[in-house]
Motif scaffolding. Structure first.
Motif, PDB file in Angstrom:
ATOM      1  N   LEU A  64      14.196 -33.138   2.759  1.00 30.43           N
ATOM      2  CA  LEU A  64      12.899 -32.618   2.322  1.00 30.43           C
ATOM      3  C   LEU A  64      11.955 -32.491   3.504  1.00 30.43           C
ATOM      4  N   SER A  65      11.085 -31.499   3.435  1.00 31.49           N
ATOM      5  CA  SER A  65      10.130 -31.278   4.506  1.00 31.49           C
ATOM      6  C   SER A  65       8.785 -30.889   3.904  1.00 31.49           C
ATOM      7  N   SER A  66       7.721 -31.225   4.624  1.00 34.26           N
ATOM      8  CA  SER A  66       6.372 -30.934   4.146  1.00 34.26           C
ATOM      9  C   SER A  66       5.804 -29.735   4.887  1.00 34.26           C
ATOM     10  N   VAL A  67       4.515 -29.585   4.835  1.00 34.19           N
ATOM     11  CA  VAL A  67       3.829 -28.471   5.481  1.00 34.19           C
ATOM     12  C   VAL A  67       4.036 -28.505   6.987  1.00 34.19           C
ATOM     13  N   VAL A  68       4.128 -29.699   7.564  1.00 39.28           N
ATOM     14  CA  VAL A  68       4.333 -29.809   9.009  1.00 39.28           C
ATOM     15  C   VAL A  68       5.681 -29.209   9.398  1.00 39.28           C
ATOM     16  N   LYS A  72       6.627 -25.781  11.695  1.00 39.10           N
ATOM     17  CA  LYS A  72       7.580 -25.743  12.810  1.00 39.10           C
ATOM     18  C   LYS A  72       8.641 -24.669  12.580  1.00 39.10           C
ATOM     19  N   VAL A  73       9.187 -24.613  11.377  1.00 34.95           N
ATOM     20  CA  VAL A  73      10.215 -23.619  11.064  1.00 34.95           C
ATOM     21  C   VAL A  73       9.639 -22.211  11.129  1.00 34.95           C
ATOM     22  N   ALA A  74       8.420 -22.033  10.644  1.00 37.93           N
ATOM     23  CA  ALA A  74       7.779 -20.714  10.701  1.00 37.93           C
ATOM     24  C   ALA A  74       7.551 -20.286  12.137  1.00 37.93           C
ATOM     25  N   GLY A  75       7.176 -21.216  13.004  1.00 38.83           N
ATOM     26  CA  GLY A  75       6.999 -20.891  14.415  1.00 38.83           C
ATOM     27  C   GLY A  75       8.300 -20.467  15.058  1.00 38.83           C
ATOM     28  N   THR A  76       9.377 -21.160  14.741  1.00 29.33           N
ATOM     29  CA  THR A  76      10.689 -20.796  15.275  1.00 29.33           C
ATOM     30  C   THR A  76      11.114 -19.426  14.761  1.00 29.33           C
ATOM     31  N   VAL A  89       9.651 -16.047   4.874  1.00 25.79           N
ATOM     32  CA  VAL A  89       8.585 -15.914   3.871  1.00 25.79           C
ATOM     33  C   VAL A  89       9.197 -15.598   2.500  1.00 25.79           C
ATOM     34  N   ALA A  90      10.196 -14.729   2.461  1.00 22.33           N
ATOM     35  CA  ALA A  90      10.863 -14.407   1.195  1.00 22.33           C
ATOM     36  C   ALA A  90      11.572 -15.638   0.632  1.00 22.33           C
ATOM     37  N   LEU A  91      12.244 -16.389   1.505  1.00 16.94           N
ATOM     38  CA  LEU A  91      12.930 -17.608   1.071  1.00 16.94           C
ATOM     39  C   LEU A  91      11.942 -18.615   0.508  1.00 16.94           C
ATOM     40  N   LEU A  92      10.805 -18.772   1.166  1.00 13.03           N
ATOM     41  CA  LEU A  92       9.788 -19.707   0.676  1.00 13.03           C
ATOM     42  C   LEU A  92       9.198 -19.254  -0.649  1.00 13.03           C
ATOM     43  N   SER A  93       9.038 -17.959  -0.808  1.00 16.41           N
ATOM     44  CA  SER A  93       8.497 -17.432  -2.060  1.00 16.41           C
ATOM     45  C   SER A  93       9.447 -17.714  -3.228  1.00 16.41           C
ATOM     46  N   VAL A  94      10.732 -17.474  -3.014  1.00 17.99           N
ATOM     47  CA  VAL A  94      11.718 -17.761  -4.065  1.00 17.99           C
ATOM     48  C   VAL A  94      11.775 -19.262  -4.327  1.00 17.99           C
ATOM     49  N   ASN A  95      11.723 -20.052  -3.258  1.00 17.14           N
ATOM     50  CA  ASN A  95      11.763 -21.506  -3.390  1.00 17.14           C
ATOM     51  C   ASN A  95      10.566 -22.008  -4.191  1.00 17.14           C
ATOM     52  N   ALA A 148       8.416 -36.267   1.817  1.00 14.76           N
ATOM     53  CA  ALA A 148       8.522 -35.131   2.731  1.00 14.76           C
ATOM     54  C   ALA A 148       7.649 -35.332   3.961  1.00 14.76           C
ATOM     55  N   ALA A 149       6.443 -35.852   3.787  1.00 13.55           N
ATOM     56  CA  ALA A 149       5.557 -36.116   4.922  1.00 13.55           C
ATOM     57  C   ALA A 149       6.148 -37.193   5.822  1.00 13.55           C
ATOM     58  N   ARG A 150       6.717 -38.235   5.222  1.00 14.47           N
ATOM     59  CA  ARG A 150       7.379 -39.291   5.996  1.00 14.47           C
ATOM     60  C   ARG A 150       8.531 -38.719   6.810  1.00 14.47           C
ATOM     61  N   ASN A 151       9.331 -37.874   6.193  1.00 11.32           N
ATOM     62  CA  ASN A 151      10.449 -37.246   6.908  1.00 11.32           C
ATOM     63  C   ASN A 151       9.966 -36.447   8.105  1.00 11.32           C
ATOM     64  N   ASP A 152       8.903 -35.682   7.924  1.00  7.76           N
ATOM     65  CA  ASP A 152       8.390 -34.871   9.025  1.00  7.76           C
ATOM     66  C   ASP A 152       7.808 -35.733  10.133  1.00  7.76           C
ATOM     67  N   ILE A 153       7.137 -36.828   9.775  1.00 10.26           N
ATOM     68  CA  ILE A 153       6.598 -37.720  10.799  1.00 10.26           C
ATOM     69  C   ILE A 153       7.750 -38.319  11.621  1.00 10.26           C
TER      70      ILE A 153
END
Length: 158
Positions: A64-68, A72-76, A89-95, A148-153
């Protein structure tokens, strides 16, 4: 003929951008629509499989991942080009649509669940039952957010 010198700050005039040849759309609109439906179905199938694996503990919550992480993934994806970014963006919309339809009481899927229960019972649920279900749904969503926030940290700062 007159030669002029020009100063370019790091930019090269008339530089060519090399890209691959565009793939023709076969059958135009119907091909694009069919391909979009097929890809969306594949993404939903993948999301469903992942959800089942998480519920049955075949897969851990460390994925799981949060906004952080999303940032990062969006930047990549943006670095890889506009096609990859639009695909993300399409994948996130469906998700987002998929998650919103899960039968968690504070989400739209939870409302659909309440409507289904009321249709089967032929009378509405009590106010207290709705409040308890909504509180449980809120706790579930907040726990997922915290995990998710813990995972990203741990993933990006440790």
């Amino acid at each position: 003929q007159q030669d002029r010198q020009q100063l370019w700050f790091g930019a090269h005039p008339f530089a060519k951008l090399y890209t691959s040849e565009p793939e023709p759309i076969r059958g135009r609109f119907t091909y694009a629509l069919g391909s979009a439906v097929e890809e969306t179905g594949a993404v939903i199938s993948m999301l469903w499989t992942t959800l089942v694996q998480m519920v049955t503990f075949e897969r851990g919550v460390e994925d799981l991942s949060s906004v952080v992480g999303l940032f990062k993934v969006a930047g990549t994806a943006a670095e890889q080009g506009p096609g990859q970014f639009l695909l993300l963006v399409a994948l996130l919309s469906v998700n987002l649509g998929f998650v919103n339809l899960l039968p968690i009481p504070i989400l739209d899927g939870g409302h659909l669940l309440f409507f289904t229960i009321e249709a089967v019972r032929r009378r509405p649920l009590g106010q207290r039952a709705r409040e308890i279900a909504s509180a449980v749904g809120l706790v579930v969503i907040l726990l997922l957010l915290l995990v998710a926030a813990r995972n990203d940290i741990l993933r990006y700062w440790m």
